[in-house]
Scaffold this active site. Sequence first.
Site, PDB file in Angstrom:
ATOM      1  N   HIS A  86       0.806  -1.226   0.000  1.00 11.31           N
ATOM      2  CA  HIS A  86       0.000   0.000   0.000  1.00 11.31           C
ATOM      3  C   HIS A  86       0.837   1.273   0.000  1.00 11.31           C
ATOM      4  O   HIS A  86       0.324   2.345  -0.252  1.00 11.31           O
ATOM      5  CB  HIS A  86      -0.945   0.019   1.212  1.00 11.31           C
ATOM      6  CG  HIS A  86      -0.232   0.167   2.522  1.00 11.31           C
ATOM      7  ND1 HIS A  86       0.526  -0.848   3.060  1.00 11.31           N
ATOM      8  CD2 HIS A  86      -0.151   1.208   3.385  1.00 11.31           C
ATOM      9  CE1 HIS A  86       1.044  -0.440   4.208  1.00 11.31           C
ATOM     10  NE2 HIS A  86       0.646   0.804   4.426  1.00 11.31           N
ATOM     11  N   GLY A 119       3.380   1.768  -2.044  1.00 13.37           N
ATOM     12  CA  GLY A 119       3.842   2.023  -3.407  1.00 13.37           C
ATOM     13  C   GLY A 119       2.850   2.925  -4.132  1.00 13.37           C
ATOM     14  O   GLY A 119       1.768   3.220  -3.628  1.00 13.37           O
ATOM     15  N   VAL A 178       1.038   2.390  -6.866  1.00 15.01           N
ATOM     16  CA  VAL A 178      -0.226   1.733  -7.243  1.00 15.01           C
ATOM     17  C   VAL A 178      -1.022   1.365  -5.993  1.00 15.01           C
ATOM     18  O   VAL A 178      -2.240   1.572  -5.927  1.00 15.01           O
ATOM     19  CB  VAL A 178       0.028   0.479  -8.106  1.00 15.01           C
ATOM     20  CG1 VAL A 178      -1.286  -0.182  -8.482  1.00 15.01           C
ATOM     21  CG2 VAL A 178       0.815   0.831  -9.349  1.00 15.01           C
ATOM     22  N   CYS A 200       5.952  -5.071 -19.766  1.00 14.59           N
ATOM     23  CA  CYS A 200       7.256  -5.597 -20.198  1.00 14.59           C
ATOM     24  C   CYS A 200       7.277  -7.119 -20.243  1.00 14.59           C
ATOM     25  O   CYS A 200       8.287  -7.710 -20.615  1.00 14.59           O
ATOM     26  CB  CYS A 200       8.385  -5.059 -19.339  1.00 14.59           C
ATOM     27  SG  CYS A 200       8.407  -5.738 -17.690  1.00 14.59           S
ATOM     28  N   TYR A 203      12.726  -8.789 -14.413  1.00 16.81           N
ATOM     29  CA  TYR A 203      11.419  -8.365 -13.905  1.00 16.81           C
ATOM     30  C   TYR A 203      10.300  -9.060 -14.684  1.00 16.81           C
ATOM     31  O   TYR A 203       9.332  -9.561 -14.112  1.00 16.81           O
ATOM     32  CB  TYR A 203      11.323  -6.845 -14.062  1.00 16.81           C
ATOM     33  CG  TYR A 203      10.076  -6.207 -13.532  1.00 16.81           C
ATOM     34  CD1 TYR A 203       9.816  -6.151 -12.169  1.00 16.81           C
ATOM     35  CD2 TYR A 203       9.147  -5.626 -14.398  1.00 16.81           C
ATOM     36  CE1 TYR A 203       8.669  -5.534 -11.687  1.00 16.81           C
ATOM     37  CE2 TYR A 203       8.003  -5.006 -13.925  1.00 16.81           C
ATOM     38  CZ  TYR A 203       7.770  -4.966 -12.567  1.00 16.81           C
ATOM     39  OH  TYR A 203       6.639  -4.360 -12.087  1.00 16.81           O
ATOM     40  N   LYS A 236       7.243 -11.530 -13.390  1.00 16.03           N
ATOM     41  CA  LYS A 236       5.829 -11.166 -13.597  1.00 16.03           C
ATOM     42  C   LYS A 236       5.091 -12.230 -14.414  1.00 16.03           C
ATOM     43  O   LYS A 236       3.913 -12.506 -14.172  1.00 16.03           O
ATOM     44  CB  LYS A 236       5.741  -9.786 -14.258  1.00 16.03           C
ATOM     45  CG  LYS A 236       6.140  -8.650 -13.309  1.00 16.03           C
ATOM     46  CD  LYS A 236       5.191  -8.613 -12.121  1.00 16.03           C
ATOM     47  CE  LYS A 236       5.472  -7.536 -11.126  1.00 16.03           C
ATOM     48  NZ  LYS A 236       4.548  -7.568  -9.980  1.00 16.03           N
ATOM     49  N   THR A 286       0.041  -0.800 -18.359  1.00 17.81           N
ATOM     50  CA  THR A 286       1.100  -0.189 -19.157  1.00 17.81           C
ATOM     51  C   THR A 286       1.972   0.684 -18.253  1.00 17.81           C
ATOM     52  O   THR A 286       1.814   0.668 -17.027  1.00 17.81           O
ATOM     53  CB  THR A 286       0.459   0.622 -20.298  1.00 17.81           C
ATOM     54  OG1 THR A 286       1.482   0.990 -21.209  1.00 17.81           O
ATOM     55  CG2 THR A 286      -0.261   1.861 -19.780  1.00 17.81           C
ATOM     56  N   HIS A 332      11.244   5.806 -13.292  1.00 15.70           N
ATOM     57  CA  HIS A 332      10.769   5.702 -14.672  1.00 15.70           C
ATOM     58  C   HIS A 332      10.882   7.070 -15.349  1.00 15.70           C
ATOM     59  O   HIS A 332      11.207   8.072 -14.707  1.00 15.70           O
ATOM     60  CB  HIS A 332       9.320   5.210 -14.685  1.00 15.70           C
ATOM     61  CG  HIS A 332       9.187   3.776 -14.275  1.00 15.70           C
ATOM     62  ND1 HIS A 332       8.806   3.404 -13.009  1.00 15.70           N
ATOM     63  CD2 HIS A 332       9.403   2.626 -14.951  1.00 15.70           C
ATOM     64  CE1 HIS A 332       8.793   2.086 -12.931  1.00 15.70           C
ATOM     65  NE2 HIS A 332       9.154   1.579 -14.089  1.00 15.70           N
ATOM     66  N   TRP A 377      17.545  10.349 -21.742  1.00 15.69           N
ATOM     67  CA  TRP A 377      18.354   9.154 -22.016  1.00 15.69           C
ATOM     68  C   TRP A 377      17.912   8.553 -23.348  1.00 15.69           C
ATOM     69  O   TRP A 377      16.723   8.559 -23.698  1.00 15.69           O
ATOM     70  CB  TRP A 377      18.126   8.093 -20.943  1.00 15.69           C
ATOM     71  CG  TRP A 377      18.654   8.461 -19.583  1.00 15.69           C
ATOM     72  CD1 TRP A 377      19.440   9.530 -19.250  1.00 15.69           C
ATOM     73  CD2 TRP A 377      18.425   7.733 -18.375  1.00 15.69           C
ATOM     74  NE1 TRP A 377      19.710   9.513 -17.920  1.00 15.69           N
ATOM     75  CE2 TRP A 377      19.106   8.421 -17.347  1.00 15.69           C
ATOM     76  CE3 TRP A 377      17.720   6.576 -18.044  1.00 15.69           C
ATOM     77  CZ2 TRP A 377      19.102   7.986 -16.020  1.00 15.69           C
ATOM     78  CZ3 TRP A 377      17.698   6.137 -16.726  1.00 15.69           C
ATOM     79  CH2 TRP A 377      18.388   6.831 -15.732  1.00 15.69           C
ATOM     80  N   ARG A 431       6.166   4.970 -25.921  1.00 18.40           N
ATOM     81  CA  ARG A 431       5.583   4.358 -24.729  1.00 18.40           C
ATOM     82  C   ARG A 431       4.147   4.841 -24.558  1.00 18.40           C
ATOM     83  O   ARG A 431       3.796   5.972 -24.914  1.00 18.40           O
ATOM     84  CB  ARG A 431       6.359   4.754 -23.459  1.00 18.40           C
ATOM     85  CG  ARG A 431       7.774   4.237 -23.371  1.00 18.40           C
ATOM     86  CD  ARG A 431       7.814   2.727 -23.095  1.00 18.40           C
ATOM     87  NE  ARG A 431       9.187   2.261 -22.932  1.00 18.40           N
ATOM     88  CZ  ARG A 431       9.985   1.882 -23.945  1.00 18.40           C
ATOM     89  NH1 ARG A 431       9.539   1.898 -25.186  1.00 18.40           N
ATOM     90  NH2 ARG A 431      11.219   1.462 -23.701  1.00 18.40           N
TER      91      ARG A 431
HETATM   92  O1  GFB Z   1      10.364   4.619 -17.979  1.00 15.34           O
HETATM   93  P1  GFB Z   1      11.516   3.804 -18.374  1.00 15.34           P
HETATM   94  O2  GFB Z   1      12.673   3.760 -17.447  1.00 15.34           O
HETATM   95  O3  GFB Z   1      10.972   2.363 -18.640  1.00 15.34           O
HETATM   96  O4  GFB Z   1      12.093   4.365 -19.777  1.00 15.34           O
HETATM   97  P2  GFB Z   1      10.831   1.266 -19.813  1.00 15.34           P
HETATM   98  C1  GFB Z   1      11.262   4.604 -20.875  1.00 15.34           C
HETATM   99  C2  GFB Z   1      12.063   5.238 -21.999  1.00 15.34           C
HETATM  100  O5  GFB Z   1      12.394   6.591 -21.602  1.00 15.34           O
HETATM  101  C3  GFB Z   1      13.395   4.563 -22.348  1.00 15.34           C
HETATM  102  C4  GFB Z   1      13.762   6.824 -21.866  1.00 15.34           C
HETATM  103  O6  GFB Z   1      13.571   4.585 -23.743  1.00 15.34           O
HETATM  104  C5  GFB Z   1      14.413   5.460 -21.660  1.00 15.34           C
HETATM  105  O7  GFB Z   1      15.699   5.416 -22.281  1.00 15.34           O
HETATM  106  N1  GFB Z   1      14.253   7.907 -20.990  1.00 15.34           N
HETATM  107  C6  GFB Z   1      14.649   9.145 -21.400  1.00 15.34           C
HETATM  108  C7  GFB Z   1      14.412   7.851 -19.664  1.00 15.34           C
HETATM  109  N2  GFB Z   1      15.095   9.868 -20.386  1.00 15.34           N
HETATM  110  C8  GFB Z   1      14.944   9.093 -19.267  1.00 15.34           C
HETATM  111  C9  GFB Z   1      15.239   9.315 -17.892  1.00 15.34           C
HETATM  112  O8  GFB Z   1      15.738  10.359 -17.481  1.00 15.34           O
HETATM  113  N3  GFB Z   1      14.933   8.296 -17.033  1.00 15.34           N
HETATM  114  C10 GFB Z   1      14.387   7.126 -17.467  1.00 15.34           C
HETATM  115  N4  GFB Z   1      14.092   6.165 -16.569  1.00 15.34           N
HETATM  116  N5  GFB Z   1      14.129   6.877 -18.778  1.00 15.34           N
HETATM  117  C11 GFB Z   1      10.596  -0.211 -17.713  1.00 15.34           C
HETATM  118  C12 GFB Z   1      11.029  -1.583 -17.344  1.00 15.34           C
HETATM  119  O9  GFB Z   1      10.992  -0.051 -19.009  1.00 15.34           O
HETATM  120  O10 GFB Z   1       9.195  -0.038 -17.682  1.00 15.34           O
HETATM  121  C13 GFB Z   1      10.322  -2.090 -16.176  1.00 15.34           C
HETATM  122  O11 GFB Z   1      12.426  -1.567 -17.198  1.00 15.34           O
HETATM  123  C14 GFB Z   1       8.833  -1.861 -16.215  1.00 15.34           C
HETATM  124  O12 GFB Z   1      10.588  -3.450 -16.040  1.00 15.34           O
HETATM  125  C15 GFB Z   1       8.520  -0.435 -16.564  1.00 15.34           C
HETATM  126  O13 GFB Z   1       8.215  -2.733 -17.134  1.00 15.34           O
HETATM  127  C16 GFB Z   1       7.040  -0.178 -16.717  1.00 15.34           C
HETATM  128  O14 GFB Z   1       9.474   1.376 -20.409  1.00 15.34           O
HETATM  129  O15 GFB Z   1      11.940   1.297 -20.795  1.00 15.34           O
END
Ligand code: GFB
Length: 321
Positions: free
Chosen positions: A25, A27, A29, A122, A149, A153, A177, A192, A215, A222
């Site tokens: 609880h 987190g 979600v 994922c 991960y 899942k 999602t 994220h 990054w 997405r």
């Molecule tokens: O949200 P994110 O880390 O998750 O990254 P994923 C989504 C996209 O955003 C990737 C880009 O292409 C990252 O390279 N990105 C750009 C960034 N700038 C940034 C930044 O500053 N920080 C981050 N974090 N990303 C995760 C999975 O994948 O999604 C998990 O690793 C899970 O297991 C989650 O499923 C929902 O969508 O790539």
Amino acid sequence: MTKANTKDRNDLYLLSGKRVWVAGHRGMVGGALVRRLEREGCEILTVGREQVDLRRQEQVDRWMQRHAPQAVFLPAAKVGGILANDAYPAEFLYDNLMIAGNVVNAAHNVCVEKLLFLGSSCIYPKYAQQPIPEGALLTGPLEPTNEWYAVAKIAGIKLCQAYRKEYGNDFVSAMPTNLYGPGDNFDLETSHVIPALIRKAHEAKISGASEMTIWGTGEPRREFLHVDDCADALVYLMKGYSASEHVNVGSGADVSIRQLAETIRGVVGFAGRITADTSKPDGTPQKLMASTKLEDMGWQSTIGLESGISSTYRWFLENAT
Ligand code: GFB
């Protein structure tokens, strides 16, 4: 909170008057679920990790026997963004396998009437057809940055299916999602993309920087869903869905990471440039789920991306700066 656009229907399982455990609880979600369940007239049960470590079967068993929940939502998980997934494969696999195994098994042992397990988009193959239907599960190789991960899942989905098949337990799974919203993790190394870019844009604005860095290439696409929409969909499924196959929970639209960064820059009010750090991974090229199964049941998301980012930015300003 926005009320989702739902058709009238006869619910299979009523939450009113029931003891409902939200595992996890604290987190993002789990917090949204607790807020959403306050409208259901049920008794909400919670327990912190300092009392029950969900990775320890005996602790979970003891707590479940003592509190005898009738319904269980299982959003508890070790979660993180693309770099955290890649950096901590052991924790992402072990913790999530243990949490799923322990809670599902204990739920069976104490005769929980209904359990809803949460996965993630994922779980699908890296190059799955887009939008991704539920049937794409296990049809191809996973994205390497998050396969640990994803495997945990997928095991959770299979546990629910196995207990349903062997014992007739009413255990179901939902695959949300990419989520965002109040209560998110805004740490730049482990978060994220949405919370990361909110913090980056905010800090660039405050410091008067000329640019903020994203990054990867900015080209991956997405799909994003506000966590309050997600919680609403989970309650909807808990009450109205009972079958073996997992159900996708999405908003139905995706954006490129560069488009997302531009939207966040506008919401935050940062006027500088957006640059790309291509030494960081892109991950899966596109993740857009087909949520037609859920839509056909009568549920739709209601919180648009820009307004959801605005309210999340307000939450960040009040709680995380
Ligand atoms: O949200 P994110 O880390 O998750 O990254 P994923 C989504 C996209 O955003 C990737 C880009 O292409 C990252 O390279 N990105 C750009 C960034 N700038 C940034 C930044 O500053 N920080 C981050 N974090 N990303 C995760 C999975 O994948 O999604 C998990 O690793 C899970 O297991 C989650 O499923 C929902 O969508 O790539």
